[in-house]
Write a protein that holds these residues in place. Structure first.
Motif, PDB file in Angstrom:
ATOM      1  N   ALA A 121      42.679  49.370  46.107  1.00 27.33           N
ATOM      2  CA  ALA A 121      43.542  48.312  46.637  1.00 27.33           C
ATOM      3  C   ALA A 121      42.966  46.961  46.228  1.00 27.33           C
ATOM      4  O   ALA A 121      41.750  46.808  46.086  1.00 27.33           O
ATOM      5  N   ALA A 122      43.842  45.984  46.041  1.00 32.50           N
ATOM      6  CA  ALA A 122      43.417  44.638  45.664  1.00 32.50           C
ATOM      7  C   ALA A 122      44.137  43.615  46.525  1.00 32.50           C
ATOM      8  O   ALA A 122      45.321  43.767  46.828  1.00 32.50           O
ATOM      9  N   ALA A 123      43.402  42.567  46.899  1.00 27.70           N
ATOM     10  CA  ALA A 123      43.972  41.460  47.670  1.00 27.70           C
ATOM     11  C   ALA A 123      43.540  40.163  46.997  1.00 27.70           C
ATOM     12  O   ALA A 123      42.420  40.058  46.480  1.00 27.70           O
ATOM     13  N   PHE A 124      44.435  39.188  47.018  1.00 33.97           N
ATOM     14  CA  PHE A 124      44.156  37.897  46.375  1.00 33.97           C
ATOM     15  C   PHE A 124      44.500  36.805  47.370  1.00 33.97           C
ATOM     16  O   PHE A 124      45.662  36.590  47.683  1.00 33.97           O
ATOM     17  N   THR A 125      43.471  36.149  47.909  1.00 34.05           N
ATOM     18  CA  THR A 125      43.661  35.137  48.935  1.00 34.05           C
ATOM     19  C   THR A 125      42.864  33.895  48.603  1.00 34.05           C
ATOM     20  O   THR A 125      41.651  33.978  48.396  1.00 34.05           O
ATOM     21  N   HIS A 126      43.537  32.759  48.556  1.00 36.29           N
ATOM     22  CA  HIS A 126      42.898  31.457  48.311  1.00 36.29           C
ATOM     23  C   HIS A 126      42.009  31.477  47.067  1.00 36.29           C
ATOM     24  O   HIS A 126      40.893  30.957  47.074  1.00 36.29           O
ATOM     25  N   GLY A 127      42.477  32.112  46.001  1.00 38.21           N
ATOM     26  CA  GLY A 127      41.746  32.117  44.745  1.00 38.21           C
ATOM     27  C   GLY A 127      40.606  33.115  44.666  1.00 38.21           C
ATOM     28  O   GLY A 127      39.856  33.120  43.704  1.00 38.21           O
ATOM     29  N   VAL A 128      40.469  33.977  45.670  1.00 35.53           N
ATOM     30  CA  VAL A 128      39.418  34.994  45.655  1.00 35.53           C
ATOM     31  C   VAL A 128      40.071  36.367  45.576  1.00 35.53           C
ATOM     32  O   VAL A 128      40.873  36.748  46.433  1.00 35.53           O
ATOM     33  N   LEU A 129      39.711  37.105  44.531  1.00 39.17           N
ATOM     34  CA  LEU A 129      40.212  38.457  44.341  1.00 39.17           C
ATOM     35  C   LEU A 129      39.215  39.438  44.955  1.00 39.17           C
ATOM     36  O   LEU A 129      38.019  39.356  44.666  1.00 39.17           O
ATOM     37  N   THR A 130      39.701  40.336  45.794  1.00 40.88           N
ATOM     38  CA  THR A 130      38.862  41.384  46.379  1.00 40.88           C
ATOM     39  C   THR A 130      39.479  42.730  46.027  1.00 40.88           C
ATOM     40  O   THR A 130      40.638  42.987  46.350  1.00 40.88           O
TER      41      THR A 130
END
Length: 149
Positions: A121-130
């Motif tokens: 799974a991938a999440a992209f929040t405020h310019g940070v990819l996790t």
């Protein structure tokens, strides 16, 4: 030098010297370390091993989520992203200095065996990819209780 100092020529000369030094020593940020100017090759990643998963984070300032591409194959996570910054035009002025360059990222991270590709799974929040890459059940550490007789 005459009564007027040619700022345009001085800035052009400084830019030429900077390009030559960058070519000689590699591009570096203003603090001397590799920085935003080299995001095409030097994106800083953090890789954490958790008991149940691997977690990879990458800072991608100014990149839109639709510009991020992730792929996982043969135990390798590949990250590609691009940020295009339009230079302001019109108004009769020229851009003299800009610290928001366009860049492209192409990085690959090889992980140990045991990643469950179906659960990535991938999440992209405020310019940070996790990116979270879960471990298969058999790859997770297990505590074994010791019985006494």
């Amino acid at each position: 030098m005459g009564p007027w100092f040619d700022v345009d020529a001085a800035v052009a000369d400084l830019d030429a010297v900077t390009r030559q030094l960058d070519a000689l020593f590699g591009q570096r940020g203003l603090d001397g370390r590799h920085g935003l100017r080299t995001l095409g090759t030097e994106v800083e990643l953090a890789v954490r091993e958790l008991p149940e998963a691997w977690e990879i984070t990458a800072e991608l300032p100014g990149v839109a989520a639709e510009q991020v591409q992730l792929a996982f194959a043969d135990g390798t996570l590949t990250l590609k992203a691009e940020r295009k910054v339009a230079r302001p035009e019109g108004g009769g002025g020229k851009v003299r200095y800009a610290e928001r360059p366009s860049f492209a990222v192409d990085r690959a991270v090889r992980l140990p065996e045991g990643v469950d590709p179906e659960g990535i799974a991938a999440a992209f929040t405020h310019g940070v990819l996790t990116v979270t890459l879960p471990k298969r059940a058999q790859a997770q550490p297990r505590t074994i209780p010791v019985q006494t007789a």
